[in-house]
Design an enzyme around this catalytic site. Structure first.
Site, short mmCIF file in Angstrom:
data_model
loop_
_atom_site.label_atom_id
_atom_site.label_comp_id
_atom_site.label_asym_id
_atom_site.label_seq_id
_atom_site.Cartn_x
_atom_site.Cartn_y
_atom_site.Cartn_z
N TRP A 1 6.72 -1.05 8.58
CA TRP A 1 8.12 -1.02 9.00
C TRP A 1 9.07 -1.71 8.03
CZ3 TRP A 1 9.43 -6.02 8.98
CH2 TRP A 1 8.45 -6.97 9.28
N ASN A 2 8.55 -2.54 7.11
CA ASN A 2 9.47 -3.39 6.33
C ASN A 2 10.22 -2.64 5.24
OD1 ASN A 2 6.98 -3.18 4.99
ND2 ASN A 2 7.26 -5.12 3.92
N GLU B 1 -2.95 -1.25 0.30
CA GLU B 1 -1.98 -2.26 -0.15
C GLU B 1 -1.80 -3.19 1.02
OE1 GLU B 1 0.89 -4.49 -0.32
OE2 GLU B 1 2.24 -2.76 -0.25
N LEU B 2 -2.45 -4.36 0.96
CA LEU B 2 -2.59 -5.21 2.14
C LEU B 2 -1.75 -6.49 2.02
CD1 LEU B 2 -6.44 -4.65 2.55
CD2 LEU B 2 -4.56 -3.36 3.59
N PRO C 1 4.31 7.00 10.19
CA PRO C 1 5.17 5.84 9.98
C PRO C 1 4.99 4.79 11.06
CG PRO C 1 6.44 7.66 10.89
CD PRO C 1 5.04 8.16 10.69
N GLY D 1 -0.14 -2.30 4.85
CA GLY D 1 -0.02 -3.10 6.06
C GLY D 1 -0.87 -4.35 5.96
#
Length: 494
Positions: A167-168, A267-268, A192, A245
């Site tokens: 969400w960012n 991508e954590l 999403p 996330g």
């Protein structure tokens, strides 16, 4: 131009090129969920309902796979130049609506409008970059060491991709995945975040209007991401997973992907250290800190969380950081004066409050902020916490908010050890007046990305990603394109 109808929403006082879709994009149409279930979307600045969007079931997730599969062969066979032209059209179409999209992001995400404008430009750049990369998927030709045959390598589309975004950065995280997937010749299903689906759906509609064929990009919103994504990942036609996330959710998805041995890009989480040495230019370091900490109000995986400042410059750095952060105006994202917008939800506020309270209980000092304001909206003020003690949770947990934790150090070797004392390794920042020293420290810090004397690392042309438990693979650059390709070796004699 696509003319099919769909359920849509508009926001009062907010005009755009089309009404924002609120259904599921499956194949050539926006369709409601069969169950009629909807997901409420709130404005974080007011806690008021904006609209609701369709809530997909597992069956509708598979319908999206069906649509992606139906379009896959034709899209893979589409000449690279034509794919490039479509992606470039998406870039221009998105930039033409930059202000409208920025306002939409501010409304559903809460971020300040200048940050939202920056996100739209960054998001659109992935379309332009991968329009250029689409025509540069070059193969290889070599002679085997024995001389018996030639070694020919081709790069082919990996297949249908499930793209899961947070969400960012609701626009940029979508385009950073969609653009290389399409450039490589893959079709995809975008899932999403439930908190910010409207931006992703608006971007998808812009892409359709820019000429992306039906079924190449599908959008599925769901309040049950676990079951829906699991069902998609267990369909043998799906061959790629890209997720941005938390590390915790990433581990779960990797386990799910293992059943079909699906290629996974992750991508954590991050917990970025920000090192300031005594010989740093103080003004430059403060400017970098404001960007690295306060971009998107700290709600970024690359945000600087742990400020390790050498003792000789520590007090001056803290004083100036307090002054700069204290001058920031907090408020609704659409307010033109706002510099620090709302956090995404109540859970985010609770986490920040817990981390700050824990640090204070262990002996840290509040130099600025540290208390949530009264009233509606998910707001937390820009805050500086000094003399943070070892063992404080804020040093090991990603705060994801506008809180800077400052820790003094004496020896740069100790600062590197502290920077590396985490399971994360996404981004780091180093400020020093000695470039040689800065590069030496950058090599020792266990991160996928290090910014030396600058507060921003993100660039569509650079490989974005982390080490350790901050992820697998890279996004952006040519590396990001190859994540969506399979290398095929052909042995040839002539």
């Amino acid at each position: 131009m696509t003319t099919n109808s769909y359920t849509s929403t508009t926001t009062e006082g907010y005009a755009g090129p089309f009404s924002i879709p609120t259904d599921l994009l499956i194949g050539d149409a926006w369709v409601p969920s069969a169950s009629g279930k909807r997901i409420d979307v709130l404005d974080p600045a007011t806690e008021q309902l904006l609209t609701s969007v369709a809530d997909a079931s597992e069956a509708e997730g598979i319908a999206a796979v069906d649509a992606a599969d139906a379009a896959a062969a034709d899209w893979a066979a589409t000449p690279p130049r034509k794919r490039a032209d479509i992606l470039l059209a998406c870039f221009h179409a998105m930039m033409a609506e930059q202000e409208w999209l920025a306002q939409l992001i501010s409304i559903e995400n809460g971020k300040a409008l200048p940050d939202a404008r920056g996100e739209v430009a960054y998001a659109a750049e992935f379309f332009r970059w991968y329009a250029e990369e689409a025509v540069r998927i070059n193969g290889e030709l070599g002679l085997s060491p024995s001389g018996a045959n030639k070694i020919m390598v081709q790069y082919q589309p990996i297949g249908i991709a499930l793209l899961i975004t947070p969400w960012n950065f609701p626009a940029a995280m979508a385009t950073r995945k969609i653009a290389p997937a399409l450039a490589a010749g893959c079709t995809c299903i975008l899932k999403p975040a439930a908190e910010t689906p409207l931006t992703a759906m608006a971007v998808a509609e812009i892409m359709r209007r820019a000429g992306v064929p039906a079924g190449v990009v599908n959008v599925v919103n769901t309040s049950e991401p676990g079951p829906v994504c699991s069902r998609i990942l267990h369909d043998p036609r799906v061959r790629k997973l890209s997720f941005t996330g938390s590390t915790g959710v990433g581990r779960i998805l990797l386990r799910e992907a293992a059943d079909q041995v699906i290629s996974s890009s992750m991508e954590l989480g991050g917990n970025a250290p920000f090192l300031v040495l005594d010989d740093a230019d103080l003004d430059e370091a403060i400017e970098g800190a404001m960007i690295a900490k306060m971009r998107n109000a700290g709600e970024a995986c690359t945000a600087a969380n742990r400020f390790y400042v050498q003792r000789g410059i520590h007090d001056a750095f803290v004083a100036q950081l307090v002054e700069r952060m204290g001058a920031m105006k907090m408020g609704p994202g659409l307010d033109s004066a706002t510099q620090c917008g709302a956090m995404i939800n109540r859970k985010a506020i609770d986490k920040i409050e817990h981390l700050v309270t824990d640090a204070l209980n262990r002996g840290a000092e509040v130099k600025l902020g540290g208390v949530k304001p009264e009233g509606a909206g998910y707001f937390y003020p820009p805050s500086v916490i000094a003399n943070v003690q070892p063992g404080s949770e804020i040093l090991s947990t990603e705060v994801f908010g506008p809180v800077a934790a400052v820790i003094p150090f004496d020896d740069p070797a100790d600062a590197v050890a502290l920077a590396n004392a985490t399971e994360y390794g996404l981004a780091a920042y180093v400020f020093t007046g000695d470039l040689k020293k800065g590069l030496q420290l950058a090599e020792k810090i266990e991160c996928g990305m290090v910014a030396v004397n600058r507060g921003l690392v993100s660039d569509a042309a650079a490989p974005f990603g982390g080490v350790k438990q901050s992820g697998l693979g890279r996004e952006g650059s040519h590396h990001g394109l190859l994540e969506y390709c399979e290398a095929k070796y052909i042995a040839v004699s002539w």
